[in-house]
Design a protein around this motif. Structure first.
Motif, mmCIF file in Angstrom:
data_model
loop_
_atom_site.group_PDB
_atom_site.id
_atom_site.type_symbol
_atom_site.label_atom_id
_atom_site.label_comp_id
_atom_site.label_asym_id
_atom_site.label_seq_id
_atom_site.Cartn_x
_atom_site.Cartn_y
_atom_site.Cartn_z
ATOM 1 N N ILE A 130 0.857 -1.186 0.000
ATOM 2 C CA ILE A 130 0.000 0.000 0.000
ATOM 3 C C ILE A 130 0.895 1.239 0.000
ATOM 4 O O ILE A 130 1.813 1.350 0.805
ATOM 5 C CB ILE A 130 -0.912 0.039 1.248
ATOM 6 N N LEU A 131 0.620 2.150 -0.919
ATOM 7 C CA LEU A 131 1.321 3.427 -0.919
ATOM 8 C C LEU A 131 0.535 4.358 -0.007
ATOM 9 O O LEU A 131 -0.594 4.736 -0.309
ATOM 10 C CB LEU A 131 1.434 4.002 -2.329
ATOM 11 N N CYS A 132 1.113 4.665 1.149
ATOM 12 C CA CYS A 132 0.458 5.472 2.177
ATOM 13 C C CYS A 132 0.941 6.916 2.110
ATOM 14 O O CYS A 132 2.130 7.164 1.925
ATOM 15 C CB CYS A 132 0.795 4.922 3.569
ATOM 16 N N PRO A 148 -1.049 8.996 9.271
ATOM 17 C CA PRO A 148 -1.514 8.490 7.976
ATOM 18 C C PRO A 148 -2.796 9.179 7.514
ATOM 19 O O PRO A 148 -3.636 9.560 8.325
ATOM 20 C CB PRO A 148 -1.743 7.002 8.224
ATOM 21 N N ILE A 149 -2.907 9.320 6.196
ATOM 22 C CA ILE A 149 -4.111 9.869 5.576
ATOM 23 C C ILE A 149 -4.818 8.705 4.890
ATOM 24 O O ILE A 149 -4.247 8.068 4.007
ATOM 25 C CB ILE A 149 -3.759 10.946 4.527
ATOM 26 N N VAL A 160 -3.942 14.683 -1.712
ATOM 27 C CA VAL A 160 -3.126 15.415 -2.682
ATOM 28 C C VAL A 160 -2.134 16.335 -1.973
ATOM 29 O O VAL A 160 -1.009 16.525 -2.430
ATOM 30 C CB VAL A 160 -4.024 16.216 -3.646
ATOM 31 N N GLY A 161 -2.518 16.876 -0.833
ATOM 32 C CA GLY A 161 -1.653 17.793 -0.096
ATOM 33 C C GLY A 161 -0.711 17.119 0.880
ATOM 34 O O GLY A 161 -0.088 17.793 1.702
ATOM 35 N N ALA A 162 -0.591 15.800 0.808
ATOM 36 C CA ALA A 162 0.266 15.074 1.749
ATOM 37 C C ALA A 162 1.712 15.569 1.675
ATOM 38 O O ALA A 162 2.201 15.965 0.622
ATOM 39 C CB ALA A 162 0.227 13.575 1.451
ATOM 40 N N ILE A 163 2.388 15.513 2.799
ATOM 41 C CA ILE A 163 3.780 15.946 2.872
ATOM 42 C C ILE A 163 4.733 14.796 2.578
ATOM 43 O O ILE A 163 5.843 15.004 2.106
ATOM 44 C CB ILE A 163 4.083 16.569 4.256
ATOM 45 N N ALA A 164 4.283 13.540 2.820
ATOM 46 C CA ALA A 164 5.187 12.404 2.660
ATOM 47 C C ALA A 164 4.424 11.173 2.211
ATOM 48 O O ALA A 164 3.201 11.102 2.308
ATOM 49 C CB ALA A 164 5.906 12.117 3.977
ATOM 50 N N THR A 168 4.390 0.305 1.825
ATOM 51 C CA THR A 168 4.516 -0.809 2.761
ATOM 52 C C THR A 168 5.150 -1.995 2.036
ATOM 53 O O THR A 168 4.901 -2.205 0.850
ATOM 54 C CB THR A 168 3.149 -1.230 3.343
ATOM 55 N N PRO A 169 5.968 -2.780 2.730
ATOM 56 C CA PRO A 169 6.581 -3.937 2.074
ATOM 57 C C PRO A 169 5.554 -5.040 1.856
ATOM 58 O O PRO A 169 4.640 -5.222 2.664
ATOM 59 C CB PRO A 169 7.662 -4.369 3.062
ATOM 60 N N LEU A 170 5.693 -5.762 0.755
ATOM 61 C CA LEU A 170 4.828 -6.896 0.477
ATOM 62 C C LEU A 170 5.070 -7.959 1.532
ATOM 63 O O LEU A 170 6.205 -8.329 1.810
ATOM 64 C CB LEU A 170 5.133 -7.444 -0.921
ATOM 65 N N GLY A 171 4.001 -8.423 2.155
ATOM 66 C CA GLY A 171 4.130 -9.440 3.196
ATOM 67 C C GLY A 171 4.628 -8.900 4.520
ATOM 68 O O GLY A 171 5.022 -9.662 5.398
ATOM 69 N N GLY A 172 4.611 -7.582 4.682
ATOM 70 C CA GLY A 172 5.117 -6.969 5.913
ATOM 71 C C GLY A 172 4.155 -7.108 7.078
ATOM 72 O O GLY A 172 3.043 -7.612 6.948
#
Length: 195
Positions: A130-132, A148-149, A160-164, A168-172
């Motif tokens: 997941i791209l958080c 997290p948003i 859209v206004g996220a700072i960072a 997440t790693p696959l299987g993490g």
């Protein structure tokens, strides 16, 4: 440095889509389609790529943007991004930026990173990355805190206004509140507010 060749929106008509794709493959080094990458009755782009080229992947173990389709047609890369904005952005992050850098003989784009402490748990599915996106703040003791948003629960403007961002790693494993992770900054460190 790339020169974009933009086409108007094409309706879900197989013949019209094939004509535009053929024209783009004659003129462009890299073709990017947006929409029509899922499995619905009118998602023609992915089917068209299966017909006209060699599909490298149709579906990524990542979200948002899981239906992404990548193919080679006429010896050129064709990336079919899912239609929703955030899914399309993530496809841009995953593969298009690297392809553009390759064609322009530039090093891959990198961003400044920063170690942060999570203020809330980040759930991590086992079978998908997941791209958080995160809002950041700097505490009085200088620690950077990341909240997290949730792109499914809030307005798109917050995402859209996220700072960072963080993949997440696959299987993490889930990341509990208080965990430290390294995020990529989407804005300069000077935009991180003091808490």
């Amino acid at each position: 440095g790339a020169e974009a060749l933009l086409y108007p929106i094409v309706s879900d008509d197989k013949t019209a889509l094939e004509q535009v794709l053929d024209d783009a493959l004659q003129k462009a080094d890299l073709v990017i389609l947006n929409g029509g990458s899922s499995q619905g009755d009118e998602d023609y782009n992915a089917r068209l790529l299966h017909k006209l080229g060699k599909v490298l992947c149709h579906g990524a173990a990542a979200a948002p943007g899981k239906p992404l389709c990548a193919a080679i047609a006429n010896n050129k890369p064709v990336i079919n991004l899912p239609g929703p904005f955030l899914a399309a952005y993530h496809g841009l992050e995953w593969c298009i930026n690297a392809l553009v850098s390759h064609y322009l003989c530039l090093p891959p784009k990198t961003r400044q990173t920063l170690e942060v402490t999570l203020t809330e748990e980040v759930r991590v599915p086992k079978d998908i990355s997941i791209l958080c996106n995160f809002n950041l703040g700097r505490s009085k003791n200088g620690e950077y805190l990341a909240t997290p948003i949730n792109f499914k629960q809030g307005p798109m403007g917050k995402t859209v206004g996220a700072i960072a961002q963080y993949m997440t790693p696959l299987g993490g494993e889930p990341l509990p509140a208080g965990s430290k992770i390294t995020v990529e900054l989407l804005q300069g460190i000077e935009y991180i507010p003091q808490l």
